[in-house]
Design an enzyme around this catalytic site. Structure first.
Site, short mmCIF file in Angstrom:
data_model
loop_
_atom_site.label_atom_id
_atom_site.label_comp_id
_atom_site.label_asym_id
_atom_site.label_seq_id
_atom_site.Cartn_x
_atom_site.Cartn_y
_atom_site.Cartn_z
N LYS A 11 0.81 -1.22 0.00
CA LYS A 11 0.00 0.00 0.00
C LYS A 11 0.85 1.28 0.00
O LYS A 11 2.06 1.24 0.26
CB LYS A 11 -0.93 -0.02 1.21
CG LYS A 11 -1.99 -1.12 1.13
CD LYS A 11 -2.91 -1.06 2.34
CE LYS A 11 -4.02 -2.08 2.26
NZ LYS A 11 -4.93 -1.95 3.42
N TYR A 51 -12.46 -2.28 -4.58
CA TYR A 51 -13.06 -2.35 -3.25
C TYR A 51 -14.58 -2.25 -3.28
O TYR A 51 -15.20 -1.95 -2.25
CB TYR A 51 -12.46 -1.27 -2.34
CG TYR A 51 -11.03 -1.55 -1.96
CD1 TYR A 51 -10.71 -2.58 -1.08
CD2 TYR A 51 -10.00 -0.79 -2.48
CE1 TYR A 51 -9.40 -2.84 -0.74
CE2 TYR A 51 -8.67 -1.05 -2.13
CZ TYR A 51 -8.38 -2.08 -1.27
OH TYR A 51 -7.07 -2.35 -0.92
N HIS A 117 -2.13 -5.47 1.55
CA HIS A 117 -3.42 -6.12 1.32
C HIS A 117 -3.12 -7.53 0.83
O HIS A 117 -2.16 -7.75 0.09
CB HIS A 117 -4.22 -5.39 0.23
CG HIS A 117 -5.35 -6.20 -0.32
ND1 HIS A 117 -6.60 -6.20 0.25
CD2 HIS A 117 -5.41 -7.08 -1.35
CE1 HIS A 117 -7.39 -7.03 -0.42
NE2 HIS A 117 -6.69 -7.57 -1.41
#
Length: 140
Positions: A11, A51, A117
């Site tokens: 990230k 997402y 992630h």
């Protein structure tokens, strides 16, 4: 044990601090091979699409803003039980609850800026990998 593939994203908080190599060293030390990798800057549309499952949640807008705030490294990891192994190396989503020696415990800045992630299941891994990579991009 089954050889699997999973998606990993380093990230923006980690790329900003030049931790890509440190994160990848931990993944590789855990027996995961990087078989595809790309450094990109997500657009808002890409972040919202990726997402989308969280669209109704209160953290959705903040998550998308964070994920577009700087470059990320998207990669495909391969290895024995890759999904579970990657999640173990990452640690709990909340770095305060993550085990010592995990990526999130050692590198995360917050529960949102938690440095990594990883797919949460083999089925989701297949969908997430296809979001960023074609079969031609993955070199085993």
């Amino acid at each position: 044990m089954a050889v699997e593939r999973t998606l990993s994203i380093i990230k923006p908080d980690a790329t900003r601090r030049n931790l890509t190599g440190a994160v990848n060293a931990r993944l590789e030390a855990a027996g995961l091979r990087i078989v595809a990798q790309r450094r990109i800057r997500l657009t808002r549309a890409q972040a919202e699409g990726f997402y989308a499952v969280h669209r109704a949640r209160p953290f959705f807008d903040g998550l998308c803003a964070f994920m577009t705030s700087g470059p990320v490294v998207v990669q495909v990891l391969e290895g024995e039980n890759a999904v579970a192994r990657n999640r173990e190396v990452m640690g709990a989503t909340d770095p305060a609850k993550a085990a010592p020696g995990t990526i999130r415990k050692d590198f995360a800045e917050s529960i949102e800026a938690n440095s990594a992630h990883g797919s949460d299941s083999a089925d989701n891994a297949a969908v997430e990998i296809a979001y960023f990579f074609s079969g031609l991009d993955i070199v085993g």
